[in-house]
Design a protein around this motif. Structure first.
Motif, PDB file in Angstrom:
ATOM      1  N   ILE A 123       0.829  -1.194   0.000  1.00 22.61           N
ATOM      2  CA  ILE A 123       0.000   0.000   0.000  1.00 22.61           C
ATOM      3  C   ILE A 123       0.873   1.257   0.000  1.00 22.61           C
ATOM      4  O   ILE A 123       0.653   2.201  -0.764  1.00 22.61           O
ATOM      5  CB  ILE A 123      -0.955   0.015   1.209  1.00 22.61           C
ATOM      6  N   VAL A 124       1.893   1.260   0.868  1.00 17.93           N
ATOM      7  CA  VAL A 124       2.804   2.406   0.923  1.00 17.93           C
ATOM      8  C   VAL A 124       3.541   2.560  -0.403  1.00 17.93           C
ATOM      9  O   VAL A 124       3.662   3.676  -0.943  1.00 17.93           O
ATOM     10  CB  VAL A 124       3.796   2.246   2.089  1.00 17.93           C
ATOM     11  N   VAL A 162      -1.137   1.382 -18.478  1.00 19.61           N
ATOM     12  CA  VAL A 162      -1.262   1.528 -17.030  1.00 19.61           C
ATOM     13  C   VAL A 162      -0.649   0.346 -16.285  1.00 19.61           C
ATOM     14  O   VAL A 162      -0.079   0.510 -15.205  1.00 19.61           O
ATOM     15  CB  VAL A 162      -2.742   1.717 -16.637  1.00 19.61           C
ATOM     16  N   ILE A 163      -0.728  -0.849 -16.850  1.00 16.06           N
ATOM     17  CA  ILE A 163      -0.188  -2.026 -16.161  1.00 16.06           C
ATOM     18  C   ILE A 163       1.333  -1.926 -16.025  1.00 16.06           C
ATOM     19  O   ILE A 163       1.923  -2.457 -15.076  1.00 16.06           O
ATOM     20  CB  ILE A 163      -0.573  -3.321 -16.913  1.00 16.06           C
ATOM     21  N   LEU A 237      -1.045  -3.138  -4.718  1.00 15.87           N
ATOM     22  CA  LEU A 237      -0.468  -2.122  -5.594  1.00 15.87           C
ATOM     23  C   LEU A 237      -1.524  -1.519  -6.516  1.00 15.87           C
ATOM     24  O   LEU A 237      -1.563  -0.314  -6.733  1.00 15.87           O
ATOM     25  CB  LEU A 237       0.658  -2.727  -6.434  1.00 15.87           C
ATOM     26  N   VAL A 238      -2.376  -2.373  -7.052  1.00 12.46           N
ATOM     27  CA  VAL A 238      -3.404  -1.903  -7.976  1.00 12.46           C
ATOM     28  C   VAL A 238      -4.384  -0.985  -7.262  1.00 12.46           C
ATOM     29  O   VAL A 238      -4.737   0.089  -7.758  1.00 12.46           O
ATOM     30  CB  VAL A 238      -4.140  -3.100  -8.612  1.00 12.46           C
ATOM     31  N   ILE A 248     -11.551  -0.089 -16.417  1.00  9.59           N
ATOM     32  CA  ILE A 248     -11.162  -1.408 -15.906  1.00  9.59           C
ATOM     33  C   ILE A 248      -9.796  -1.799 -16.471  1.00  9.59           C
ATOM     34  O   ILE A 248      -9.433  -2.972 -16.490  1.00  9.59           O
ATOM     35  CB  ILE A 248     -12.204  -2.483 -16.267  1.00  9.59           C
ATOM     36  N   ALA A 249      -9.014  -0.819 -16.912  1.00 14.11           N
ATOM     37  CA  ALA A 249      -7.774  -1.090 -17.643  1.00 14.11           C
ATOM     38  C   ALA A 249      -6.716  -1.778 -16.798  1.00 14.11           C
ATOM     39  O   ALA A 249      -5.846  -2.459 -17.332  1.00 14.11           O
ATOM     40  CB  ALA A 249      -7.206   0.208 -18.219  1.00 14.11           C
ATOM     41  N   SER A 250      -6.740  -1.601 -15.472  1.00 10.28           N
ATOM     42  CA  SER A 250      -5.711  -2.212 -14.621  1.00 10.28           C
ATOM     43  C   SER A 250      -6.298  -3.245 -13.658  1.00 10.28           C
ATOM     44  O   SER A 250      -5.727  -3.498 -12.596  1.00 10.28           O
ATOM     45  CB  SER A 250      -4.962  -1.132 -13.836  1.00 10.28           C
ATOM     46  N   GLU A 251      -7.418  -3.834 -14.037  1.00  3.74           N
ATOM     47  CA  GLU A 251      -8.007  -4.875 -13.201  1.00  3.74           C
ATOM     48  C   GLU A 251      -7.092  -6.097 -13.134  1.00  3.74           C
ATOM     49  O   GLU A 251      -6.409  -6.434 -14.101  1.00  3.74           O
ATOM     50  CB  GLU A 251      -9.376  -5.298 -13.754  1.00  3.74           C
TER      51      GLU A 251
END
Length: 299
Positions: A123-124, A162-163, A237-238, A248-251
């Motif tokens: 998360i950080v 984005v990925i 991270l996502v 939904i590009a980085s699902e």
């Protein structure tokens, strides 16, 4: 001394104390992990919504899963992220380990710097890189302030790439661990092997490629399993960087499971997706188990 006193204990009684001490772990693994897995797979064939219920619908959940564009996008993202993460983590981690293995000055300092990101939570890390990749405050803004006004670097806001922005953050955090594993393997190589290679005039790159790396097979296998397990369950991270967007590009599959189980209140669909994730883990673990135990048993 009698023969019964000198005879070694039978095989079931060997290391009896260790076997007794492992009983709680075995029970925990059997009940919690194996039981939970079986329960998830069983209810993936039901139409459970808010609460689980044994109303079987066959393969309907799986048919719906593979007909959902969001799931297909998450699988595509996982494949791109997974392949590139494996390649770059291994290559960069091994190169850094090889450089540190040259007995350079301030080795401990560099090792700490490279490993430090791994001490942070995902998360950080995600929030840090969300800021760094923000076009208004991050890298793009800094470079433009230096005079390159046409410079553009905003992967988190471009659905096509984005990925790769998420991949950058993952490599920054995880490469240090791979480096340490590789460095431990390199330090286990006998110094006489290096001396013999130098005496024979073998270039260093050939020594690494044809002698050192094959000798480090167990290290590479273990590292691959660690990286693969982190790839399958990527979620933090996502969420921290994009929350699955733009659109939904980085699902990714883990986010799909979470959203359907806790937001959409569709347990059956979430169980089906998590079962497919379990299948991907099995695909990774079976070759690893074969490499580690199958060959050893034959040897």
């Amino acid at each position: 001394m009698s023969e019964s006193q000198t005879r070694p204990p039978s095989r079931p009684l060997r290391n009896l104390n260790a076997k007794i001490a492992s009983i709680p772990m075995i029970l925990t693994a059997s009940v919690v992990f194996a039981g939970g897995t079986a329960w998830t797979v069983l209810y993936s064939f039901t139409n459970s919504k808010l609460l689980p219920r044994l109303n079987f619908v066959g393969l309907d959940q799986y048919n719906r899963l593979w007909a959902t564009p969001r799931w297909l996008v998450s699988i595509e993202n996982l494949l791109i992220y997974g392949v590139l993460s494996l390649i770059f983590s291994l290559v960069v981690g091994f190169v850094l380990a090889a450089l540190l293995d040259q007995k350079i000055r301030f080795e401990n300092t560099f090792r700490t710097i490279f490993l430090y990101p791994f001490a942070l939570s995902f998360i950080v890390t995600g929030l840090v890189w969300q800021w760094l990749l923000n076009p208004d405050h991050g890298i793009q803004s800094v470079v433009r302030d230096l005079g390159w006004t046409s410079f553009s670097f905003d992967p988190l806001y471009n659905s096509e790439i984005v990925i790769y922005g998420i991949l950058i953050a993952a490599l920054w955090q995880g490469t240090g661990l791979v480096m340490c594993l590789m460095l431990a393997g390199l330090r286990g190589i006998d110094e006489d092997i290096w001396k013999a290679a130098r005496v024979d005039g073998i270039p260093m790159w050939r020594t690494y490629l044809f002698i050192v790396i094959p000798m480090m097979r167990p290290v590479f296998v273990t590292t691959l399993v660690i990286i693969a397990s982190s790839i399958v369950k990527v979620y933090d991270l996502v969420v921290a960087q994009t929350s699955g967007g733009p659109g939904i590009a980085s699902e990714v599959p883990a986010k799909y499971v979470y959203d359907y189980m806790f937001h959409a209140q569709n347990l059956g669909q979430g169980f089906a997706a998590s079962t497919m994730m379990l299948l991907s883990v099995v695909i990774v673990m079976v070759p690893w188990a074969y490499l580690e135990f199958g060959r050893r048993r034959r040897a």
